[in-house]
Design a protein around this motif. Structure first.
Motif, PDB file in Angstrom:
ATOM      1  N   TRP A   1       0.809  -1.195   0.000  1.00 21.88           N
ATOM      2  CA  TRP A   1       0.000   0.000   0.000  1.00 21.88           C
ATOM      3  C   TRP A   1       0.851   1.257   0.000  1.00 21.88           C
ATOM      4  N   GLN A   2       1.965   1.237   0.772  1.00 24.06           N
ATOM      5  CA  GLN A   2       2.776   2.444   0.883  1.00 24.06           C
ATOM      6  C   GLN A   2       3.406   2.837  -0.438  1.00 24.06           C
ATOM      7  N   ASP A   3       3.801   1.871  -1.264  1.00 25.97           N
ATOM      8  CA  ASP A   3       4.471   2.172  -2.523  1.00 25.97           C
ATOM      9  C   ASP A   3       3.509   2.163  -3.700  1.00 25.97           C
ATOM     10  N   SER A   4       2.222   2.369  -3.434  1.00 25.23           N
ATOM     11  CA  SER A   4       1.225   2.234  -4.486  1.00 25.23           C
ATOM     12  C   SER A   4       1.433   3.223  -5.616  1.00 25.23           C
ATOM     13  N   GLY A   5       1.868   4.440  -5.307  1.00 24.19           N
ATOM     14  CA  GLY A   5       2.039   5.432  -6.350  1.00 24.19           C
ATOM     15  C   GLY A   5       3.489   5.669  -6.704  1.00 24.19           C
ATOM     16  N   GLN A   6       4.345   4.735  -6.356  1.00 27.53           N
ATOM     17  CA  GLN A   6       5.780   4.933  -6.592  1.00 27.53           C
ATOM     18  C   GLN A   6       6.083   5.078  -8.069  1.00 27.53           C
ATOM     19  N   MET A   7       6.937   6.037  -8.370  1.00 30.00           N
ATOM     20  CA  MET A   7       7.368   6.265  -9.746  1.00 30.00           C
ATOM     21  C   MET A   7       8.800   5.789  -9.897  1.00 30.00           C
ATOM     22  N   SER A   8       9.071   5.219 -11.050  1.00 25.88           N
ATOM     23  CA  SER A   8      10.433   4.863 -11.408  1.00 25.88           C
ATOM     24  C   SER A   8      10.905   5.873 -12.439  1.00 25.88           C
ATOM     25  N   VAL A   9      11.968   6.584 -12.112  1.00 27.79           N
ATOM     26  CA  VAL A   9      12.512   7.604 -13.000  1.00 27.79           C
ATOM     27  C   VAL A   9      13.839   7.080 -13.535  1.00 27.79           C
ATOM     28  N   PHE A  10      13.834   6.678 -14.800  1.00 28.15           N
ATOM     29  CA  PHE A  10      15.029   6.137 -15.440  1.00 28.15           C
ATOM     30  C   PHE A  10      15.835   7.290 -16.011  1.00 28.15           C
ATOM     31  N   LEU A  11      17.100   7.357 -15.642  1.00 25.82           N
ATOM     32  CA  LEU A  11      17.948   8.457 -16.058  1.00 25.82           C
ATOM     33  C   LEU A  11      18.738   8.091 -17.308  1.00 25.82           C
ATOM     34  N   VAL A  12      19.181   9.107 -18.010  1.00 23.12           N
ATOM     35  CA  VAL A  12      19.988   8.917 -19.210  1.00 23.12           C
ATOM     36  C   VAL A  12      21.280   8.221 -18.798  1.00 23.12           C
ATOM     37  N   ARG A  13      21.684   7.230 -19.599  1.00 21.05           N
ATOM     38  CA  ARG A  13      22.918   6.498 -19.284  1.00 21.05           C
ATOM     39  C   ARG A  13      24.099   7.455 -19.244  1.00 21.05           C
ATOM     40  N   ASP A  14      25.022   7.166 -18.382  1.00 19.47           N
ATOM     41  CA  ASP A  14      26.241   7.954 -18.205  1.00 19.47           C
ATOM     42  C   ASP A  14      25.948   9.386 -17.748  1.00 19.47           C
ATOM     43  N   SER A  15      24.891   9.556 -16.974  1.00 26.06           N
ATOM     44  CA  SER A  15      24.618  10.860 -16.380  1.00 26.06           C
ATOM     45  C   SER A  15      25.677  11.139 -15.311  1.00 26.06           C
ATOM     46  N   ARG A  16      26.068  12.382 -15.215  1.00 24.00           N
ATOM     47  CA  ARG A  16      27.072  12.753 -14.221  1.00 24.00           C
ATOM     48  C   ARG A  16      26.501  12.599 -12.813  1.00 24.00           C
ATOM     49  N   PRO A  17      27.298  12.085 -11.876  1.00 18.74           N
ATOM     50  CA  PRO A  17      26.825  11.944 -10.495  1.00 18.74           C
ATOM     51  C   PRO A  17      26.355  13.259  -9.880  1.00 18.74           C
ATOM     52  N   GLU A  18      26.996  14.369 -10.256  1.00 20.56           N
ATOM     53  CA  GLU A  18      26.579  15.673  -9.726  1.00 20.56           C
ATOM     54  C   GLU A  18      25.174  16.023 -10.201  1.00 20.56           C
ATOM     55  N   ALA A  19      24.865  15.725 -11.457  1.00 27.12           N
ATOM     56  CA  ALA A  19      23.538  16.016 -12.006  1.00 27.12           C
ATOM     57  C   ALA A  19      22.480  15.136 -11.337  1.00 27.12           C
ATOM     58  N   ILE A  20      22.832  13.870 -11.090  1.00 32.14           N
ATOM     59  CA  ILE A  20      21.896  12.956 -10.420  1.00 32.14           C
ATOM     60  C   ILE A  20      21.608  13.448  -9.009  1.00 32.14           C
ATOM     61  N   GLU A  21      22.658  13.842  -8.296  1.00 31.12           N
ATOM     62  CA  GLU A  21      22.482  14.327  -6.926  1.00 31.12           C
ATOM     63  C   GLU A  21      21.701  15.636  -6.905  1.00 31.12           C
ATOM     64  N   ALA A  22      21.914  16.497  -7.880  1.00 26.04           N
ATOM     65  CA  ALA A  22      21.167  17.766  -7.951  1.00 26.04           C
ATOM     66  C   ALA A  22      19.681  17.496  -8.170  1.00 26.04           C
ATOM     67  N   LEU A  23      19.350  16.550  -9.057  1.00 23.68           N
ATOM     68  CA  LEU A  23      17.944  16.197  -9.298  1.00 23.68           C
ATOM     69  C   LEU A  23      17.337  15.574  -8.049  1.00 23.68           C
ATOM     70  N   ARG A  24      18.081  14.706  -7.407  1.00 20.33           N
ATOM     71  CA  ARG A  24      17.605  14.045  -6.183  1.00 20.33           C
ATOM     72  C   ARG A  24      17.337  15.080  -5.091  1.00 20.33           C
ATOM     73  N   THR A  25      18.230  16.039  -4.943  1.00 24.58           N
ATOM     74  CA  THR A  25      18.067  17.085  -3.937  1.00 24.58           C
ATOM     75  C   THR A  25      16.851  17.954  -4.241  1.00 24.58           C
ATOM     76  N   SER A  26      16.688  18.331  -5.505  1.00 23.40           N
ATOM     77  CA  SER A  26      15.535  19.166  -5.854  1.00 23.40           C
ATOM     78  C   SER A  26      14.221  18.417  -5.648  1.00 23.40           C
ATOM     79  N   LEU A  27      14.213  17.109  -5.882  1.00 25.94           N
ATOM     80  CA  LEU A  27      13.002  16.319  -5.645  1.00 25.94           C
ATOM     81  C   LEU A  27      12.707  16.193  -4.154  1.00 25.94           C
ATOM     82  N   ASN A  28      13.749  16.050  -3.346  1.00 25.20           N
ATOM     83  CA  ASN A  28      13.534  15.971  -1.897  1.00 25.20           C
ATOM     84  C   ASN A  28      12.965  17.268  -1.342  1.00 25.20           C
ATOM     85  N   GLU A  29      13.256  18.391  -1.988  1.00 26.83           N
ATOM     86  CA  GLU A  29      12.745  19.689  -1.542  1.00 26.83           C
ATOM     87  C   GLU A  29      11.353  19.979  -2.097  1.00 26.83           C
ATOM     88  N   ASP A  30      10.901  19.197  -3.067  1.00 29.40           N
ATOM     89  CA  ASP A  30       9.584  19.396  -3.685  1.00 29.40           C
ATOM     90  C   ASP A  30       8.495  18.905  -2.720  1.00 29.40           C
TER      91      ASP A  30
END
Length: 132
Positions: free
Chosen positions: A1-30
């Motif tokens: 039930w808790q993960d009922s609306g979970q989204m899987s966000v597939f990132l572009v291959r070979d994305s820079r770790p800094e870009a991944i962390e920036a997206l993750r941080t912005s999502l945590n603040e949303d």
């Protein structure tokens, strides 16, 4: 039930770790997002090996074909809000695809409405029983 609306966000291959962390941080603040978990390709491959039973076949691969994935747990199960969040995520530069099983979310909403009606009916019956 808790993960009922979970989204899987597939990132572009070979994305820079800094870009991944920036997206993750912005999502945590949303405010629309409850939790974000980053699954690196190596962890995803190990999980796939253990659950698929194709461990030997996968060991023969020269490189890991799986991308980085962000597992996003939204703060709400409202279908319109989930669709809006998915569209927002799909517009990000490093996102290859944002996937959400809307059929499951709609079924969950229908089951919740049915549950509310059952509770109201039981409450009405109990109230009637107390009156009589």
């Amino acid at each position: 039930w808790q993960d009922s609306g979970q989204m899987s966000v597939f990132l572009v291959r070979d994305s820079r770790p800094e870009a991944i962390e920036a997206l993750r941080t912005s999502l945590n603040e949303d405010a629309r997002v409850d939790q974000v978990e980053h699954v690196p390709p190596s962890a995803a491959l190990e999980e796939f090996k253990s659950y698929s039973g194709l461990g030997r076949v996968l060991e023969g691969l020269d490189e890991n074909p799986l991308p980085d994935v962000l597992l996003v747990r939204p703060a709400t199960n409202d279908p319109e809000a989930l669709t809006e969040l998915r569209d927002h995520l799909s517009g990000q530069a490093i996102v290859a695809e944002a996937r959400l099983d809307m059929a499951w979310v709609k079924r969950l909403q229908e089951m919740m409405v049915l549950g509310q009606r059952v509770v109201l009916a039981l409450a009405a019956l109990l109230a009637l029983g107390v009156l009589l």
